[in-house]
Enzyme design. Structure first.
Site, PDB file in Angstrom:
ATOM      1  N   CYS A 296       0.830  -1.205   0.000  1.00 61.38           N
ATOM      2  CA  CYS A 296       0.000   0.000   0.000  1.00 61.38           C
ATOM      3  C   CYS A 296       0.865   1.256   0.000  1.00 61.38           C
ATOM      4  CB  CYS A 296      -0.906  -0.011   1.229  1.00 61.38           C
ATOM      5  SG  CYS A 296      -1.864   1.502   1.400  1.00 61.38           S
TER       6      CYS A 296
ATOM      7  N   CYS B 273       0.140   3.237   3.556  1.00 62.99           N
ATOM      8  CA  CYS B 273       0.558   2.790   4.893  1.00 62.99           C
ATOM      9  C   CYS B 273       1.586   1.668   4.885  1.00 62.99           C
ATOM     10  CB  CYS B 273      -0.664   2.354   5.702  1.00 62.99           C
ATOM     11  SG  CYS B 273      -1.351   0.775   5.160  1.00 62.99           S
TER      12      CYS B 273
ATOM     13  N   CYS C 201      -6.507  -2.581   0.895  1.00 65.39           N
ATOM     14  CA  CYS C 201      -5.360  -2.579   1.786  1.00 65.39           C
ATOM     15  C   CYS C 201      -5.762  -3.237   3.100  1.00 65.39           C
ATOM     16  CB  CYS C 201      -4.895  -1.140   2.040  1.00 65.39           C
ATOM     17  SG  CYS C 201      -3.573  -1.077   3.274  1.00 65.39           S
TER      18      CYS C 201
ATOM     19  N   CYS D 275      -5.302  -0.037   6.001  1.00 62.30           N
ATOM     20  CA  CYS D 275      -5.919   1.289   5.993  1.00 62.30           C
ATOM     21  C   CYS D 275      -7.123   1.268   5.046  1.00 62.30           C
ATOM     22  CB  CYS D 275      -4.895   2.369   5.591  1.00 62.30           C
ATOM     23  SG  CYS D 275      -4.565   2.463   3.817  1.00 62.30           S
TER      24      CYS D 275
ATOM     25  N   ASP E 292      19.669  -4.076 -18.357  1.00 63.93           N
ATOM     26  CA  ASP E 292      19.470  -5.270 -17.548  1.00 63.93           C
ATOM     27  C   ASP E 292      18.263  -6.048 -18.084  1.00 63.93           C
ATOM     28  OD1 ASP E 292      18.862  -7.113 -15.597  1.00 63.93           O
ATOM     29  OD2 ASP E 292      19.219  -5.729 -13.939  1.00 63.93           O
TER      30      ASP E 292
HETATM   31 ZN   LIG Z   1      -2.886   1.027   3.381  1.00 64.40          ZN
END
Ligand SMILES: [Zn+2]
Length: 411
Positions: free
Chosen positions: A200, A203, A216, A219, A335
């Site tokens: 997330c 958070c 999430c 949150c 790469d």
């Molecule tokens: Zn979150």
């Protein structure tokens, strides 16, 4: 402000920009939009602002799909009047400046914007609508940029509540970036590539996904209910009406781009019934999806520049012989270990050919996925190795340019 009452310096800069672009075109150096814009901005650093004033503008940004979405959106806005657009994919301020200078005083503009430049271009062009498609990493060495980019967008958009957003409900990074904006029209086209958004951005907790939803675990951030939804081979609009979409472009990902274009058009007051028929006018986009017939083979070119777009290309390609080509020159990223993040299993059962500077890396990758393949040294050898009919070509950036150049020489 129309071009007629621009300051003298801006008028001169506009004229010089057009002339420089035309000279560069005449000299055979591409379409001249970068050099034209660069010279114009040298003469008048505020030229983009001056050229944008008085136009109703839509900006289109994101990691993947922005060139195609810009083309589809420009086609849809065409029902209102002349539209300026950077159709050659020159998506930085020099390209925007040149596109607007060249187009003259159009009432509308649709501009594809490189994701790094979106904040600057919002400040300078004062758009009416901004479409946010997706944020994923372009190359492995840029992985950390995804969260930083989302943060940069979020900060800029919070300062511009007057901008209407059209944003992807399936991409947590986009939802978070758009989170402080009062006017958002959400679209859903599915997110096939999810490896860059399982943490997330708000958070740091884990993001969970199930049945097309995501949320999430730490949150309130979660997938908003979308107003524009890809369903079967069409798009549901906010009133619940379903529109069949006929495109010349392949794949579900382009239906998603069409849904985005319809949502942007709606923000300009264009009803889906007016906009839908215009979308089928868009064929190849800067050579992508171009089809070329040669020696009885119908060759289709698909550009795949990062992990997310490789998955999309597998989805777009027919079940037909497929040539994969990978280079690792500067524009591609040096790469190639990202190859191990992409599942090549969808190619099982197809005749697979490989070529390009880094064909060996592809060989190792395909071997791990149990996909039989054959290495070819040239495009001509590839054509000779497949039966008449469709040949799909999936290539990353400079490999794609090499193949286009080879095809141009032959035709
Ligand atoms: Zn979150």
């Amino acid at each position: 402000m129309t071009q007629g009452n621009m300051p003298l310096r801006a008028k001169v800069a506009t004229q010089v920009s057009r002339t420089a672009a035309a000279l560069s075109r005449a000299a055979g150096r591409g379409d001249g939009s970068v050099i034209g814009g660069w010279i114009g901005l040298k003469i008048d650093p505020d030229l983009l602002e001056h050229l944008a004033a008085g136009r109703a503008i839509a900006l289109v940004s994101g990691t993947n799909g922005k060139t195609t979405t810009t083309r589809l959106t420009a086609a849809a806005l065409g029902v209102l009047g002349p539209v300026a657009t950077n159709s050659f994919g020159a998506n930085m301020p020099t390209g925007h400046t040149s596109a607007l200078a060249k187009a003259g005083a159009t009432p509308y503009a649709v501009l594809e914007v490189d994701e790094h430049y979106l904040p600057q271009v919002i400040e300078e062009t004062r758009p009416r609508v901004v479409a946010l498609l997706n944020l994923s990493r372009d190359q492995l060495d840029r992985a950390k940029e995804v969260a930083m980019m989302a943060q940069l967008w979020r900060t800029t958009l919070a300062k511009h509540p007057e901008v209407a957003l059209v944003a992807n409900a399936d991409d947590p990074m986009i939802v978070w970036a758009a989170g402080n904006s009062p006017t958002v029209s959400w679209f859903s086209a599915g997110q096939r590539w999810q490896d860059d958004s399982w943490v997330c951005p708000e958070c740091g907790s884990t993001i969970e996904r199930q049945d097309g939803q995501w949320w999430c675990t730490g949150c309130p951030l979660r997938r908003p209910a979308p107003q524009w939804v890809v369903e079967d081979d069409g798009v549901l609009d906010p009133s619940g009406a379903w529109h069949l979409i006929r495109l010349q472009l392949p794949g579900r990902v382009n239906l998603g781009n069409a849904a985005t274009a319809l949502a942007v058009a709606a923000a300009f007051g264009i009803r889906p019934l007016q906009a839908v028929p215009t979308l089928s006018s868009v064929a190849s986009v800067a050579g992508r999806y171009a089809q070329v017939d040669r020696d009885g083979r119908n060759i289709r070119l698909l550009l795949a520049k990062n992990p997310a777009s490789w998955l999309e290309a597998f989805d777009m390609a027919d079940n037909a012989p497929t040539l994969l080509s990978i280079n690792a020159r500067d524009p591609d990223g040096l790469d190639t270990s990202w190859l191990f993040d992409v599942d090549f299993a969808p190619l099982r059962g197809r005749q697979v050919l490989i070529t390009g500077d880094r064909a060996f890396d592809l060989a190792v990758r395909l071997d791990v996925n149990d996909v039989p393949f054959r290495h070819v040294r040239s495009f001509g050898e590839a054509i000779a190795s497949v039966p008449p009919g469709r040949l799909e070509v999936i290539a990353n950036y400079t490999a794609f340019q090499d193949i286009r150049a080879e095809l141009d020489r032959v035709n």
